[in-house]
Design an enzyme around this catalytic site. Structure first.
Site, PDB file in Angstrom:
ATOM      1  N   VAL A 129     -37.320  17.693  10.208  1.00 38.75           N
ATOM      2  CA  VAL A 129     -36.677  16.393  10.456  1.00 38.75           C
ATOM      3  C   VAL A 129     -37.630  15.248  10.112  1.00 38.75           C
ATOM      4  O   VAL A 129     -37.226  14.263   9.470  1.00 38.75           O
ATOM      5  CB  VAL A 129     -36.184  16.286  11.923  1.00 38.75           C
ATOM      6  CG1 VAL A 129     -35.497  14.940  12.155  1.00 38.75           C
ATOM      7  CG2 VAL A 129     -35.206  17.427  12.242  1.00 38.75           C
ATOM      8  N   ARG A 138     -51.114  19.286  11.765  1.00 43.23           N
ATOM      9  CA  ARG A 138     -51.341  20.055  10.527  1.00 43.23           C
ATOM     10  C   ARG A 138     -51.768  19.126   9.389  1.00 43.23           C
ATOM     11  O   ARG A 138     -51.577  17.904   9.462  1.00 43.23           O
ATOM     12  CB  ARG A 138     -50.045  20.774  10.133  1.00 43.23           C
ATOM     13  CG  ARG A 138     -49.597  21.784  11.178  1.00 43.23           C
ATOM     14  CD  ARG A 138     -48.152  22.204  10.979  1.00 43.23           C
ATOM     15  NE  ARG A 138     -47.223  21.101  11.212  1.00 43.23           N
ATOM     16  CZ  ARG A 138     -45.904  21.192  11.112  1.00 43.23           C
ATOM     17  NH1 ARG A 138     -45.350  22.329  10.779  1.00 43.23           N
ATOM     18  NH2 ARG A 138     -45.134  20.136  11.335  1.00 43.23           N
ATOM     19  N   GLU A 189     -29.369   9.277  19.027  1.00 45.61           N
ATOM     20  CA  GLU A 189     -28.133   9.675  18.337  1.00 45.61           C
ATOM     21  C   GLU A 189     -28.251  11.068  17.701  1.00 45.61           C
ATOM     22  O   GLU A 189     -27.297  11.857  17.701  1.00 45.61           O
ATOM     23  CB  GLU A 189     -27.810   8.633  17.248  1.00 45.61           C
ATOM     24  CG  GLU A 189     -26.512   8.860  16.513  1.00 45.61           C
ATOM     25  CD  GLU A 189     -25.291   8.794  17.411  1.00 45.61           C
ATOM     26  OE1 GLU A 189     -25.021   7.720  17.958  1.00 45.61           O
ATOM     27  OE2 GLU A 189     -24.614   9.816  17.560  1.00 45.61           O
ATOM     28  N   VAL A 219     -27.606  15.098  19.459  1.00 46.50           N
ATOM     29  CA  VAL A 219     -26.366  15.886  19.554  1.00 46.50           C
ATOM     30  C   VAL A 219     -25.572  15.717  18.264  1.00 46.50           C
ATOM     31  O   VAL A 219     -25.329  14.587  17.822  1.00 46.50           O
ATOM     32  CB  VAL A 219     -25.483  15.422  20.739  1.00 46.50           C
ATOM     33  CG1 VAL A 219     -24.263  16.336  20.879  1.00 46.50           C
ATOM     34  CG2 VAL A 219     -26.269  15.387  22.030  1.00 46.50           C
ATOM     35  N   GLY A 277     -26.366  16.494  15.162  1.00 47.93           N
ATOM     36  CA  GLY A 277     -27.109  16.215  13.912  1.00 47.93           C
ATOM     37  C   GLY A 277     -26.711  14.865  13.330  1.00 47.93           C
ATOM     38  O   GLY A 277     -26.928  13.817  13.945  1.00 47.93           O
ATOM     39  N   LYS A 281     -27.206  20.164  24.692  1.00 49.25           N
ATOM     40  CA  LYS A 281     -26.343  19.122  24.108  1.00 49.25           C
ATOM     41  C   LYS A 281     -25.133  18.832  24.998  1.00 49.25           C
ATOM     42  O   LYS A 281     -24.756  17.674  25.172  1.00 49.25           O
ATOM     43  CB  LYS A 281     -25.911  19.550  22.705  1.00 49.25           C
ATOM     44  CG  LYS A 281     -27.083  19.561  21.714  1.00 49.25           C
ATOM     45  CD  LYS A 281     -26.732  20.277  20.436  1.00 49.25           C
ATOM     46  CE  LYS A 281     -27.885  20.246  19.426  1.00 49.25           C
ATOM     47  NZ  LYS A 281     -27.676  21.151  18.292  1.00 49.25           N
TER      48      LYS A 281
HETATM   49  N1  HSE Z   1     -30.975  24.292  15.784  1.00 57.75           N
HETATM   50  C1  HSE Z   1     -30.050  23.210  15.933  1.00 57.75           C
HETATM   51  C2  HSE Z   1     -28.695  23.660  15.419  1.00 57.75           C
HETATM   52  C3  HSE Z   1     -30.560  22.022  15.171  1.00 57.75           C
HETATM   53  O1  HSE Z   1     -28.648  24.683  14.745  1.00 57.75           O
HETATM   54  O2  HSE Z   1     -27.698  23.008  15.697  1.00 57.75           O
HETATM   55  C4  HSE Z   1     -29.782  20.763  15.386  1.00 57.75           C
HETATM   56  O3  HSE Z   1     -29.805  20.352  16.724  1.00 57.75           O
END
Ligand code: HSE
Length: 379
Positions: A12, A44, A124, A127, A129, A200
């Site tokens: 992300v 890293r 935002e 939940v 994406g 979520k």
């Molecule tokens: N691992 C989560 C999913 C990422 O697959 O929905 C997004 O929140």
């Protein structure tokens, strides 16, 4: 010129840097000034990245720099991210995040600190994406009493189930592909055991019904018990198997849970496939609305994070108040008492759908039989 910092340069974080760079001109027009990334914090090394000159391992570079207006926390987890978020807010910087674990655990506390400091804490991307969901709930639908919110909240498990349903893929192969595509959590148990969807639905239930719903209240069942036999039996009965997060207001109490469901093929959620998420919101004025879009992945999630960066910068003088503050814990309605039809697959019998009943009533009816699978049916 507004200055931003990104905490965490994983899937992300690198997406946020890419979107801020790729859409810099449009973003500058919307904010009213250029938005420059000044630091990227990660333990890293990324010597080959075009963003290498911005890298630091020391968060205090951000914390102590008065030029930084907004910080994107995309580290994940609720340890280092919690510490850095509190310190950034206390240093007078707005924080935006995709970190559902942190928001579900400490959202109300972090919002209270943001309020004290007159800065923004926006989430935002935590939940759905890239799907706009928190803002519609706290703004566009704020005139409603929300009665129910439910849907597909985890892209990884939906990707796995779709691959099993459409291609007969094995669970393990589908999971590996979801990981390769950058959808899965660092620990895949968070996806496949329903924990991520649980976080979520906590955030959504809390926002929709106004009282705190903690993750430890919400029973979660993942998809590890779903077999290809169930997928095929569901298909013959006219259903698709989907992992749903559900929250509803019942007799003034909040009910929330995560479990695999059989969804009738005619229901729009049955057509939400792959990494897509779909969320249905029922309000007493608007009726039913549905939100659909990419629920995970680098650029879709970054899209929501950058939207929050822009919003935070546009609300520097007067912070955005989303009306979610410290308050009472919700009276919780035990989901096992919820009556729904059930799909049952019993040894020696054809799989079938029951009349609506509670979990205890179902167990009693099946007491003498060997139950191979039982899932709720969305009615
Ligand atoms: N691992 C989560 C999913 C990422 O697959 O929905 C997004 O929140």
């Amino acid at each position: 010129m507004a200055k931003a910092a990104i905490l965490g340069f994983g899937t992300v974080g690198s997406g946020v840097a890419e979107v801020l760079t790729m859409n810099a001109e449009n973003i500058a027009k919307t904010v009213g000034e250029e938005v420059q990334i000044k630091y990227i914090v990660d333990v890293r090394d990324f010597p080959d990245s075009p963003f290498a000159p911005l890298m630091t391992k020391d968060f205090s570079d951000v914390e102590n720099d008065p030029e930084i207006d907004v910080v994107a926390e995309v580290i994940g987890g609720a340890t280092v991210a919690y510490d850095f978020t509190k310190r950034a807010l206390k240093a007078g910087k707005s924080v935006v995040t995709s970190n559902k674990e942190l928001v579900a655990k400490h959202g109300r506390e972090l919002l209270a600190i943001a309020k004290d400091m007159n800065v923004n804490y926006l989430f935002e991307a935590s939940v759905g994406g890239g799907i706009p969901l928190i803002r519609p709930l706290t703004q566009c639908l704020a005139g409603n009493k929300i009665e129910e919110i439910y849907g597909i909240l985890n892209g990884t498990t939906n990707y796995i189930l779709t691959d099993m349903i459409e291609n007969g893929a094995s669970f393990e192969a589908a999971l590996r592909e979801a990981q390769r595509l950058g959808y899965a959590e660092a620990n895949p148990s968070a996806d496949i055991d329903g924990i991520d969807a649980g976080r979520k639905i906590c955030i959504l239930a809390d926002i929709c019904f106004g009282k705190e719903v903690r993750s430890d209240m919400v029973p979660t069942e993942g998809i590890t018990g779903v077999t290809l036999e169930d997928v095929e039996a569901a298909e013959k009965l006219g259903y698709k198997i989907k992992l749903l997060g559900r929250a509803m207001s019942l007799d003034g109490k909040t009910c929330a849970f995560v479990a695999p469901h059989l969804v009738p093929k005619g229901n729009m959620l049955a057509r939400v496939d792959g990494v897509m998420n779909g969320v249905v919101v029922r309000g007493n004025a608007v009726g039913e609305t549905m939100f659909y879009g990419p629920g995970a992945g680098k650029l879709p999630t970054a899209s929501a994070v950058v939207g929050d960066i822009i919003d935070a910068l546009r609300h520097r003088q007067k912070r955005r108040d989303i009306g979610w503050e410290a308050g009472e814990s919700a009276d919780f309605f035990d989901p096992s008492l919820l009556k729904t039809p059930w799909y049952v697959r019993v040894e020696g019998e054809t799989a079938s759908i029951t009349q609506p009943c509670t979990r205890a009533e179902l167990n009693e009816a099946l007491a003498e039989k060997t139950v191979l699978a039982s899932f709720r049916v969305l009615d």
